[in-house]
Design a protein around this motif. Sequence first.
Motif, mmCIF file in Angstrom:
data_model
loop_
_atom_site.group_PDB
_atom_site.id
_atom_site.type_symbol
_atom_site.label_atom_id
_atom_site.label_comp_id
_atom_site.label_asym_id
_atom_site.label_seq_id
_atom_site.Cartn_x
_atom_site.Cartn_y
_atom_site.Cartn_z
ATOM 1 N N LEU A 39 40.149 28.712 39.764
ATOM 2 C CA LEU A 39 40.993 29.346 38.744
ATOM 3 C C LEU A 39 40.471 30.740 38.402
ATOM 4 O O LEU A 39 41.232 31.708 38.370
ATOM 5 N N PHE A 40 39.146 30.841 38.175
ATOM 6 C CA PHE A 40 38.560 32.149 37.865
ATOM 7 C C PHE A 40 38.859 33.138 38.988
ATOM 8 O O PHE A 40 39.290 34.261 38.744
ATOM 9 N N GLY A 41 38.618 32.698 40.238
ATOM 10 C CA GLY A 41 38.850 33.583 41.374
ATOM 11 C C GLY A 41 40.297 34.047 41.441
ATOM 12 O O GLY A 41 40.581 35.221 41.668
ATOM 13 N N ALA A 42 41.203 33.101 41.206
ATOM 14 C CA ALA A 42 42.631 33.415 41.273
ATOM 15 C C ALA A 42 43.020 34.401 40.169
ATOM 16 O O ALA A 42 43.751 35.368 40.414
ATOM 17 N N VAL A 43 42.506 34.163 38.954
ATOM 18 C CA VAL A 43 42.805 35.063 37.837
ATOM 19 C C VAL A 43 42.196 36.442 38.091
ATOM 20 O O VAL A 43 42.802 37.471 37.801
ATOM 21 N N ALA A 44 40.977 36.445 38.667
ATOM 22 C CA ALA A 44 40.305 37.710 38.980
ATOM 23 C C ALA A 44 41.132 38.517 39.973
ATOM 24 O O ALA A 44 41.348 39.720 39.785
ATOM 25 N N ALA A 45 41.618 37.851 41.034
ATOM 26 C CA ALA A 45 42.436 38.528 42.036
ATOM 27 C C ALA A 45 43.715 39.059 41.395
ATOM 28 O O ALA A 45 44.160 40.169 41.669
ATOM 29 N N ASP A 46 44.270 38.251 40.498
ATOM 30 C CA ASP A 46 45.488 38.607 39.792
ATOM 31 C C ASP A 46 45.291 39.859 38.936
ATOM 32 O O ASP A 46 46.225 40.619 38.703
ATOM 33 N N ASN A 47 44.053 40.068 38.454
ATOM 34 C CA ASN A 47 43.763 41.223 37.604
ATOM 35 C C ASN A 47 43.165 42.387 38.391
ATOM 36 O O ASN A 47 42.569 43.294 37.799
ATOM 37 N N GLY A 48 43.264 42.324 39.719
ATOM 38 C CA GLY A 48 42.885 43.475 40.530
ATOM 39 C C GLY A 48 41.467 43.481 41.071
ATOM 40 O O GLY A 48 41.007 44.489 41.615
ATOM 41 N N LEU A 49 40.713 42.375 40.915
ATOM 42 C CA LEU A 49 39.366 42.338 41.478
ATOM 43 C C LEU A 49 39.435 41.922 42.944
ATOM 44 O O LEU A 49 40.288 41.133 43.334
ATOM 45 N N SER A 50 38.496 42.463 43.736
ATOM 46 C CA SER A 50 38.418 42.044 45.132
ATOM 47 C C SER A 50 37.625 40.742 45.217
ATOM 48 O O SER A 50 37.020 40.308 44.236
ATOM 49 N N VAL A 51 37.647 40.130 46.413
ATOM 50 C CA VAL A 51 36.888 38.885 46.625
ATOM 51 C C VAL A 51 35.408 39.126 46.356
ATOM 52 O O VAL A 51 34.726 38.309 45.711
ATOM 53 N N MET A 52 34.882 40.273 46.837
ATOM 54 C CA MET A 52 33.466 40.587 46.639
ATOM 55 C C MET A 52 33.133 40.768 45.157
ATOM 56 O O MET A 52 32.084 40.331 44.685
#
Lengths: 239, 104
Positions: free
Chosen positions: A26-39
């Motif tokens: 969930l955190f990863g998905a929300v992070a991606a949703d807010n413009g963060l890269s995988v790294m």
Amino acid sequence: MNRSEFYEGLKGGVIIAISSAPFAVLFGAVAADNGLSVMEAGLMSATVYAGASQLVGIELFGQHVAPWLVVLSVFAVNFRHILYSAALARFVGHFNPIQKFFTFFLLTDPQFAESVRRGESGIGISFPWYLGFGAAIYFPWLLFSMVGAFFGRMMGDPRTLAIDVLLPIYFLGLVIGFRRRPGFYPVVVASALGSMLGYHFVGSPWHVSIGAAVGVVVAALLPLPKERMPMTAASETET
Amino acid sequence: MADQISMDMILLILAAAVATFLTRIGGYVLITRMKTIPPRMEQALNAVPAAVLTTLVAPAFFNGGWDFKIAMLVALAAGIRYPGLMMLGAGWAAAMVCRHLLGF
């Protein structure tokens, strides 16, 4: 290094890792949703390593809140750790400074809950056990947050899969784990009231620190039990 | 864009990491400076986990819709008797039923 203690820790931590994996995703998905890269999502899980505050930080970052306010909010959500490390002090006094560094770096909610349970049961906390328990949570957390960031945009609305209810239920489970402690009910009622008032009159994420403070103050004001074991910090923390 | 790493973002993440580590070691540093723990302070410290975790639960329950309330009550009932994962499963199932069958 005591291997059996380490493995026992690993085994205990795996259960937490499995139940926190959906939150890492969930955190990863929300992070991606807010413009963060995988790294970037991975870096945050690797260095901050505190689920709720990572989600709060990402949420605020997505709203283009000033950076210092993002950091302050992370600090506020994590403020409880100050009280955790204070409560843990009597059990980890025998660790050396490097062990203490890792101990406090890995100090999450389940790590604290499990350590206190183990410490209070009289088994005691050894560093291999603590490290095993922490490692079993840390690496899956890192892996699954990167997986979540990678697949983030494909998952769609977390509501459809009811991912959003898992986090509060997980915290609820931790709360009821403490229900046999003296003063549990007044503390929970006070914290719930304090957090709701804080939520409405001050706003998120301050309701976390405000509610916690109200609960802790109520606990301090409750009558002391008649018989209690005297405990000195010095004898238990300096070894 | 998705594969880039921005310097500002790294600094923000590291600042959040330092802030988090300070909270994790701060209580230990404070408590070891004191010679003894007064009984009331000990009682207060013992209440910390339940107090803090409650603040993460209460707003989700009271501000959430009926789907949240029902899911959390079902999870609570399950959690009193069964281990954590069963509790998560029960609450999750209740939320899915509420949303997809009952339409809350």
